[in-house]
Design an enzyme around this catalytic site. Sequence first.
Site, short mmCIF file in Angstrom:
data_model
loop_
_atom_site.label_atom_id
_atom_site.label_comp_id
_atom_site.label_asym_id
_atom_site.label_seq_id
_atom_site.Cartn_x
_atom_site.Cartn_y
_atom_site.Cartn_z
N TYR A 51 0.85 -1.42 0.03
CA TYR A 51 0.01 0.01 -0.03
C TYR A 51 0.72 1.24 0.01
CZ TYR A 51 -4.34 -2.35 0.75
OH TYR A 51 -5.67 -3.05 0.39
N PHE A 59 -5.23 7.08 7.27
CA PHE A 59 -5.56 5.84 7.27
C PHE A 59 -4.52 4.79 6.86
CE2 PHE A 59 -7.11 6.71 3.06
CZ PHE A 59 -6.71 5.65 2.18
N ARG A 87 -13.95 -5.05 -9.89
CA ARG A 87 -14.06 -3.81 -9.03
C ARG A 87 -15.49 -3.61 -8.98
NH1 ARG A 87 -9.83 -0.65 -6.95
NH2 ARG A 87 -11.33 0.97 -6.61
N THR A 93 -15.52 1.07 -2.41
CA THR A 93 -14.73 1.09 -1.37
C THR A 93 -15.49 0.96 0.09
OG1 THR A 93 -13.11 2.40 -2.68
CG2 THR A 93 -12.72 2.19 0.02
N ASN A 114 -13.25 -3.94 4.44
CA ASN A 114 -14.14 -3.93 3.42
C ASN A 114 -13.97 -5.28 2.63
OD1 ASN A 114 -11.71 -3.29 2.18
ND2 ASN A 114 -12.60 -1.31 1.24
N GLU A 128 0.99 -5.43 -8.75
CA GLU A 128 0.34 -5.97 -7.54
C GLU A 128 0.50 -7.55 -7.82
OE1 GLU A 128 -3.56 -4.36 -6.85
OE2 GLU A 128 -2.91 -2.58 -6.10
#
Length: 139
Positions: A51, A59, A87, A93, A114, A128
């Site tokens: 991330y 956050f 998605r 989100t 989530n 990723e």
Amino acid sequence: MSIQRTLALIKPDAVKAGHVGAILGAIEKNEFRIVAMKLVHLTKKQAEGFYAVHRGKNFFTPLTDFMSAGPIVAMVLEREEAILKWREVMGATDPAKAAEGSLRRTFGTSIQYNATHGSDAPETAAFETRYFFDELEIC
Ligand code: GDP
């Protein structure tokens, strides 16, 4: 329309709550081919690396604490327009704003917890995917 691959994660909250089977079912129902899959428990540093784009946001610390708190299921999914489609299946989100029937609406409990992750563009999908899988692990 083109065949794409995307990186999908079942996050620690959904693994802990026993939603792996239901989420894999939704993946198959939506005609994704699972071309790689493993259970991984990220270290805090590995979660921070994944991330890195969010470093500095308020956050970042809670998110990387959460993502390193327990095992996750990491997968590479393949189908036409896989990035956008995954998605869509996940939903927005924030589970409260996600479409009825989406995975985040069904299994997420807050904007942080989530349930699932999906790459948001071809470049992030490539980064990723490499973050979790070697070429030889993708079938
Ligand atoms: P995504 O692409 O839909 O996963 O959303 P982002 O890339 O914006 O955020 C990455 C992850 O950080 C999200 O999936 C959430 O788990 C978490 N997150 C995003 N926004 C917030 C927020 O405002 N507060 C908290 N606590 N977590 C957030």
